[in-house]
Motif scaffolding. Structure first.
Motif, PDB file in Angstrom:
ATOM      1  N   ALA A  80       0.830  -1.207   0.000  1.00 56.68           N
ATOM      2  CA  ALA A  80       0.000   0.000   0.000  1.00 56.68           C
ATOM      3  C   ALA A  80       0.860   1.250   0.000  1.00 56.68           C
ATOM      4  CB  ALA A  80      -0.929  -0.004   1.210  1.00 56.68           C
ATOM      5  N   LEU A  81       1.933   1.233   0.787  1.00 56.30           N
ATOM      6  CA  LEU A  81       2.825   2.405   0.842  1.00 56.30           C
ATOM      7  C   LEU A  81       3.481   2.651  -0.506  1.00 56.30           C
ATOM      8  CD1 LEU A  81       4.497   1.813   4.327  1.00 56.30           C
ATOM      9  CD2 LEU A  81       2.767   3.514   3.749  1.00 56.30           C
ATOM     10  N   GLU A  82       3.903   1.578  -1.198  1.00 56.30           N
ATOM     11  CA  GLU A  82       4.550   1.735  -2.503  1.00 56.30           C
ATOM     12  C   GLU A  82       3.589   2.336  -3.525  1.00 56.30           C
ATOM     13  OE1 GLU A  82       7.028  -0.951  -5.757  1.00 56.30           O
ATOM     14  OE2 GLU A  82       5.661  -1.910  -4.361  1.00 56.30           O
ATOM     15  N   ILE A  83       2.360   1.818  -3.575  1.00 55.07           N
ATOM     16  CA  ILE A  83       1.383   2.325  -4.534  1.00 55.07           C
ATOM     17  C   ILE A  83       0.991   3.755  -4.193  1.00 55.07           C
ATOM     18  CG2 ILE A  83      -0.966   2.002  -5.393  1.00 55.07           C
ATOM     19  CD1 ILE A  83      -0.525  -1.013  -5.036  1.00 55.07           C
ATOM     20  N   LEU A  84       0.888   4.058  -2.907  1.00 59.67           N
ATOM     21  CA  LEU A  84       0.562   5.432  -2.500  1.00 59.67           C
ATOM     22  C   LEU A  84       1.669   6.406  -2.889  1.00 59.67           C
ATOM     23  CD1 LEU A  84      -1.149   5.102   0.998  1.00 59.67           C
ATOM     24  CD2 LEU A  84      -2.181   5.708  -1.185  1.00 59.67           C
ATOM     25  N   ASP A  85       2.922   5.972  -2.731  1.00 58.79           N
ATOM     26  CA  ASP A  85       4.043   6.826  -3.160  1.00 58.79           C
ATOM     27  C   ASP A  85       3.956   7.111  -4.659  1.00 58.79           C
ATOM     28  OD1 ASP A  85       5.180   7.127  -0.668  1.00 58.79           O
ATOM     29  OD2 ASP A  85       6.497   5.390  -0.867  1.00 58.79           O
ATOM     30  N   LEU A  86       3.625   6.080  -5.425  1.00 59.96           N
ATOM     31  CA  LEU A  86       3.464   6.261  -6.870  1.00 59.96           C
ATOM     32  C   LEU A  86       2.358   7.266  -7.168  1.00 59.96           C
ATOM     33  CD1 LEU A  86       3.782   2.778  -8.616  1.00 59.96           C
ATOM     34  CD2 LEU A  86       4.888   4.899  -9.301  1.00 59.96           C
ATOM     35  N   TRP A  87       1.218   7.068  -6.529  1.00 63.70           N
ATOM     36  CA  TRP A  87       0.077   7.964  -6.752  1.00 63.70           C
ATOM     37  C   TRP A  87       0.427   9.402  -6.380  1.00 63.70           C
ATOM     38  CZ3 TRP A  87      -4.541   7.984  -9.052  1.00 63.70           C
ATOM     39  CH2 TRP A  87      -5.460   8.966  -8.703  1.00 63.70           C
ATOM     40  N   LYS A  88       1.096   9.573  -5.269  1.00 58.95           N
ATOM     41  CA  LYS A  88       1.451  10.917  -4.812  1.00 58.95           C
ATOM     42  C   LYS A  88       2.400  11.597  -5.790  1.00 58.95           C
ATOM     43  CE  LYS A  88       3.441  13.339  -0.815  1.00 58.95           C
ATOM     44  NZ  LYS A  88       4.030  13.155   0.538  1.00 58.95           N
ATOM     45  N   ASN A  89       3.437  10.881  -6.232  1.00 63.24           N
ATOM     46  CA  ASN A  89       4.418  11.470  -7.137  1.00 63.24           C
ATOM     47  C   ASN A  89       3.814  11.788  -8.501  1.00 63.24           C
ATOM     48  OD1 ASN A  89       6.375  11.209  -5.157  1.00 63.24           O
ATOM     49  ND2 ASN A  89       7.062   9.215  -5.897  1.00 63.24           N
ATOM     50  N   VAL A  90       3.042  10.838  -9.031  1.00 64.23           N
ATOM     51  CA  VAL A  90       2.441  11.045 -10.344  1.00 64.23           C
ATOM     52  C   VAL A  90       1.406  12.160 -10.283  1.00 64.23           C
ATOM     53  CG1 VAL A  90       0.949   9.994 -12.091  1.00 64.23           C
ATOM     54  CG2 VAL A  90       2.889   8.719 -11.177  1.00 64.23           C
ATOM     55  N   SER A  91       0.584  12.176  -9.231  1.00 58.28           N
ATOM     56  CA  SER A  91      -0.464  13.191  -9.120  1.00 58.28           C
ATOM     57  C   SER A  91       0.120  14.589  -8.971  1.00 58.28           C
ATOM     58  CB  SER A  91      -1.379  12.881  -7.932  1.00 58.28           C
ATOM     59  OG  SER A  91      -2.084  11.676  -8.138  1.00 58.28           O
TER      60      SER A  91
END
Length: 629
Positions: free
Chosen positions: A366-377
């Motif tokens: 979950a943390l990895e996917i959230l980091d991706l979402w945060k950076n991309v967004s």
């Protein structure tokens, strides 16, 4: 529409020549006259580029011959072109000789041997700047005498030579093809190719006009569609357009394709289309299947954008890719439905809010996917709002490649999507003399609560002691009678100890107590998918702190509601027999992430009449509450 002739003039010994082109002949000393008469265009003006020496030697005679054919000639002085500065002067002269959108024919016969190269390149530059229409490029060739022939006699010198006019128009086509290929490789724009294919098809194969036209139109449509879809950052439309090209090329014979563009020049187009193509049987968006292959196809599109420096396009696609990844792992069958996509956005938003709030999050995936979402967004939002913020512009190039690699990694590892908690949490203030509100909330609440937080003065043991003194039973009896006798302390319910208001000496101490209670509630909020706050059952301080837990739930994006447990019995009856199922009135609801503006637990609600309706109802059925209630 009239056409302008641009030609060069040298100092050579120009003799009378009978020039021939396309079955027609004209006799003249000068190539520009032959071109003007034989090229098939209506020449109305001629610009003659010549040095001062060439003008003195030939311009008057050339002007007279052109005048016979009603062509107005003008002289444009140029240097010999022996240096970079002189070449630049010639380029400027050619630019000044033609106007925007003019039709131009170029004759490169006379002048120094390097003059044709300079004139040709100069006219291409003028075309790029002014959008002129190049109607033809010609060179007049005179039949040369063999070196073995005897020297020409005076009579032979005066004789008319034979010559021919050569069309060098294919050079324009060659330059256009080079531009098409470089444009395709550089930015992927296929519109120049769509514009170019099919030119002069009828002349090349008049017997196949209908078939060629159909093939050309299908390919042009696919090329324009693909180019527009890439420009507009539309991954699904890009796939459909790529299918059109693949089907069009596979259905067009090689001999037909070679009439549009050289066969070898189609290869990069085919490779590009195959890279973005969907399964060829797919002909509409609603038939596109979301699977790992489709995710990889979309990542290839991101690669393509990133390779060309279109980082904003890559970020736009990557954000939607993460939503698609979520929907695929959640087995969504309607992944293009807007409501389905909102669910994914809500999940990312709520999980990010939980992380920012410091709630426990043990799942590393979950943390990895959230980091991706945060950076991309962050990058996507910067582009979507065209940098309209006070923050410095982020460097997008490095995050795009890093995030692309991370996206491929989570697909290869088949990373699961952690589910949000789905347990229903009831938060209720309680005093020993009024336990009926908790009982009613447990009995009436739908869906049934699965977790319980009780706010009370003192510990659970102290609360039970007061309950036994007042009613001869404790909290376990309330839970058992409400249908929750199987609940275990710390697993299903907890009592949050609150310091009595009389013990708080200042607003600062009250604020510290509020923060402490909220912090104690966080582990329970981390397990909750929905929160219900009962606004009755305790003192003003207990009710306030319960509402603060509801506000905390709203902050982290957990949906919920606030309710009132209302008794229409006399207060004496409530005290003697509190465990009676009464009314539970909804007061206020709030949604999950994203929270709509104005949707807070503390504002007036039209739902169920709002606070005033609750006050009126309570005033009608119960006497004034004791002080502190």
């Amino acid at each position: 529409m009239s056409v302008k002739l641009v030609a060069c003039l040298g100092t050579g010994d120009y003799r009378k020549t009978l020039y021939e082109y396309d079955g027609r002949q004209v006799e003249t000393r000068y190539a520009p006259v032959a071109v003007a008469q034989l090229c098939g265009e209506t020449i109305s003006a001629a610009v003659i580029l010549a040095t001062e020496e060439a003008r003195e030697q030939h311009f008057a005679s050339l002007e007279a011959e052109l005048d016979v054919h009603k062509i107005e000639a003008s002289w444009k002085p140029i240097p010999k072109g022996m240096s970079a500065d002189e070449i630049e002067t010639i380029v400027q002269a050619v630019d000044e000789s033609v106007g925007g959108n003019e039709r131009v024919v170029l004759d490169v016969t006379h002048g120094y041997r390097h003059a044709p190269l300079i004139l040709f390149a100069s006219l291409l530059l003028a075309d790029a700047k002014k959008k002129i229409e190049l109607r033809g490029l010609y060179y007049c060739m005179v039949e040369s005498r063999s070196s073995k022939d005897a020297p020409a006699s005076p009579k032979q010198v005066d004789a008319v030579q034979n010559g021919s006019v050569l069309s060098l128009g294919p050079l324009f086509r060659l330059v256009e093809t080079q531009n098409v290929i470089s444009t395709l490789a550089g930015c992927g724009d296929l519109r120049p190719l769509a514009k170019m294919i099919g030119k002069d098809v009828e002349g090349k194969a008049p017997g196949l006009r209908g078939e060629l036209k159909r093939s050309r139109n299908l390919l042009k449509k696919g090329l324009v569609h693909l180019s527009n879809s890439l420009t507009e950052t539309l991954p699904l439309e890009t796939g459909l357009a790529a299918n059109e090209i693949v089907r069009g090329l596979e259905g067009t014979p090689d001999y037909a394709k070679s009439l549009f563009v050289k066969l070898e020049d189609w290869q990069p187009v085919l490779e590009l289309a195959q890279s973005f193509a969907l399964p060829l049987k797919v002909e509409s968006k609603n038939k596109i299947l979301l699977d790992d292959s489709e995710l990889e196809r979309q990542l290839r599109l991101c690669d393509w954008y990133e390779d060309r420096g279109n980082y904003h396009c890559a970020l736009l696609v990557l954000r939607e890719w993460l939503i698609n990844f979520w929907l695929l792992r959640m087995n969504s069958e309607t992944w293009l439905d807007r409501e389905e996509r909102k669910k994914a956005e809500a999940w990312f938003g709520q999980m990010e809010r939980r992380r920012q709030a410091g709630l426990p999050m043990e799942d590393a995936g979950a943390l990895e996917i959230l980091d991706l979402w945060k950076n991309v967004s962050r990058g996507r939002n910067h582009c979507a709002h065209v940098g309209m913020s006070a923050n410095n512009n982020p460097e997008l190039r490095l995050p795009v490649r890093k995030n692309l690699d991370a996206c491929r990694s989570i697909v290869e590892r088949n990373s699961p999507i952690p589910k949000l908690p789905d347990l229903n949490l009831l938060v209720c203030p309680m005093e020993a003399n009024r336990p009926g509100a908790l009982f009613t909330a447990l009995k009436k609440l739908t869906p049934r609560p699965q977790l319980l937080l009780i706010l009370a003065f003192g510990s659970l043991d102290e609360l039970n002691e007061r309950l036994f003194q007042k009613h001869s039973w404790g909290l376990d009896e309330i839970l058992k009678k409400a249908g929750f006798g199987q609940w275990k302390r710390a697993k299903h319910y907890q009592v949050l100890t609150v310091v009595e208001a009389a013990m708080l000496a200042s607003l600062e101490e009250l604020e510290a107590e509020r923060r402490r209670v909220r912090k104690q509630a966080d582990p329970w909020l981390a397990r909750a998918g929905r929160v219900t706050v009962c606004a009755t059952g305790g003192t003003s301080l207990l009710r306030l702190l319960a509402q603060q837990i509801g506000e905390r739930a709203r902050e982290i994006g957990t949906p919920g509601q606030m309710v009132w447990a209302v008794s229409r019995r006399h207060s004496r009856d409530q005290e003697t027999d509190p465990l009676v199922e009464e009314e539970l009135l909804p007061w206020r609801e709030w949604g999950g992430f994203p929270v709509e503006e104005g949707n807070t637990p503390f504002e007036e609600s039209e739902f169920a009449g709002g606070k005033e309706a609750i006050r009126e109802t309570m005033a009608e059925v119960a006497p004034p509450q004791p002080a502190g209630e």
